[in-house]
Design an enzyme around this catalytic site. Structure first.
Site, PDB file in Angstrom:
ATOM      1  N   CYS A   1      -3.615   1.218  -5.883  1.00 14.15           N
ATOM      2  CA  CYS A   1      -3.065   2.331  -6.675  1.00 14.15           C
ATOM      3  C   CYS A   1      -3.960   2.636  -7.878  1.00 14.15           C
ATOM      4  O   CYS A   1      -3.848   1.990  -8.926  1.00 14.15           O
ATOM      5  CB  CYS A   1      -1.646   2.000  -7.139  1.00 14.15           C
TER       6      CYS A   1
ATOM      7  N   CYS B   1      -2.216   3.782 -11.044  1.00 15.58           N
ATOM      8  CA  CYS B   1      -1.628   2.684 -11.829  1.00 15.58           C
ATOM      9  C   CYS B   1      -2.707   1.877 -12.558  1.00 15.58           C
ATOM     10  O   CYS B   1      -2.501   1.441 -13.683  1.00 15.58           O
ATOM     11  CB  CYS B   1      -0.871   1.702 -10.934  1.00 15.58           C
ATOM     12  N   ASP B   2      -3.824   1.631 -11.896  1.00 11.56           N
ATOM     13  CA  ASP B   2      -4.754   0.611 -12.387  1.00 11.56           C
ATOM     14  C   ASP B   2      -6.062   1.135 -12.980  1.00 11.56           C
ATOM     15  O   ASP B   2      -6.845   0.353 -13.522  1.00 11.56           O
ATOM     16  CB  ASP B   2      -5.098  -0.366 -11.239  1.00 11.56           C
TER      17      ASP B   2
END
Ligand code: NDP
Length: 332
Positions: free
Chosen positions: A141, A144-145
């Site tokens: 992801c 997200c990261d």
């Protein structure tokens, strides 16, 4: 709990969507039963710090967040059972049945309404090092990261729209993004391809197959085969964007699925979703937007969501499904 009773609502699945549906339904006094699966909690159980969950300025651990959500649902009267649903029978217009496997055979549960929130798994490459380094440089992801990779070298694997989106997300932080694709052209939409190919931070390696992720304790390089020639790419992050597999095998022929296996609801922005929505249009509004092709069966989270797949969007959809289920039950 006596599983021969007829529940008002059974929620299948226990990621952010399932648990949020549980919280809302429990607070609406529906006493929902959550069949959480043997490995409860969904994809967030595989993550470390979640930094984009609103209200947690310093971030929160994925497993902790899921545990809190479960306890919150239980506090208001939800019951959680850690069982996998292996079969459903939605043929009766009033009573829906779900079946879980036990060591003694099969147990049947009955409900007036169902919320399906079984999520989707990221497809993995299955190469050495990949599992060992998840959360330590290997990610599924980028949204997200990406922020963890400021001024670092990164690699994205895939050639579809997800790979393009992940690449663009990474260019905002990383010093470089190398897209590794197994063929000589992308399958992503033209506009996304153009954005990626015109970004000065991006390099593309065509006809390249990833072979091994290396590094200890965190990712340091990726071994690939480019046009049959072995190469080592130095990188801090390997982002997998080769698609998702919604958990819907047990639902085939029971609710309408799209071509990728996602559940179709009246909010799905696909031809089938628009047809469902059109049929549910009543006095200018679409009734029960999260309902599937089966009356009384609702769906929420990554199992319906081709596009966003975020904890917050899954949670929001769980809330919507619970409100729809409550109102639908009330009308009956
Ligand atoms: P896709 O299935 O579209 O693309 C997967 C990519 O990964 C393909 O390029 C494929 O290669 C490659 N791939 C698959 N398996 C492997 C493997 N084992 N090794 C190496 N490469 C592999 O998945 P996406 O997640 O990108 O998209 C799914 C759907 O969601 C699509 O319909 C897409 O349009 C949509 N989407 C839309 C977005 C938007 O509109 N904002 C954003 C993200 C997704 P190959 O090309 O050779 O098949």
């Amino acid at each position: 709990m006596d599983n021969t009773s007829i529940h008002d609502l059974i929620i299948v699945g226990s990621g952010p969507s399932g648990y949020t549906a549980g919280i809302y339904a429990a607070r609406a006094s529906l006493k929902p039963l959550i069949l959480a699966g043997e490995k409860a909690g969904g994809q967030l159980m595989l993550t470390t710090v979640i930094e984009n969950w609103p209200g947690n300025e310093k971030g929160i651990d994925g497993p902790l967040l899921m545990d809190e959500m479960r306890k919150q649902a239980e506090r208001f009267g939800a019951t959680v059972e850690y069982r996998n649903v292996q079969r459903v029978d939605f043929s009766d217009p009033v009573i829906k049945k779900v079946f879980v496997k036990t060591k003694d055979g099969e147990v049947e549960y009955q409900a007036k309404s169902i919320i399906l929130a079984t999520g989707a798994d990221s497809i993995m490459l299955g190469i050495p090092g990949e599992q060992r380094l998840i959360g330590r440089g290997v990610s599924t992801c980028a949204v997200c990261d990406a922020a963890f990779f400021k001024d670092k070298k990164t690699v994205v694997i895939g050639g579809g729209d997800s790979a393009m989106e992940d690449t663009l997300a990474l260019t905002k932080f990383a010093s470089s993004v190398t897209v590794i694709h197994r063929r000589d052209s992308f399958k992503a939409s033209k506009i996304m391809q153009d954005r990626v190919l015109n970004n000065p931070k991006v390099k593309v390696m065509w006809n390249t197959i990833p072979q091994e992720v290396l590094g200890d304790p965190a990712v340091t390089s990726l071994k690939v085969s480019e046009n049959g020639q072995e190469k080592m790419i130095e990188t801090d992050g390997v982002f997998l964007a080769i698609g998702h597999r919604p958990t819907t095998e047990f639902l085939q022929n029971h609710v309408e699925l799209d071509d990728h296996g996602y559940i179709v609801t009246r909010t799905s922005l696909t031809q089938k979703g628009i047809e469902l929505a059109q049929a549910a249009l009543n006095e200018g509004i679409i009734q029960f937007p999260t309902m599937t092709s089966v009356t009384g069966v609702f769906a929420a989270g990554d199992v319906v969501d081709v596009r966003y797949k975020q904890a917050i969007t899954a949670s929001a959809q769980g809330c919507q499904a619970a409100i729809d289920a409550e109102r639908w039950l009330e009308q009956r």
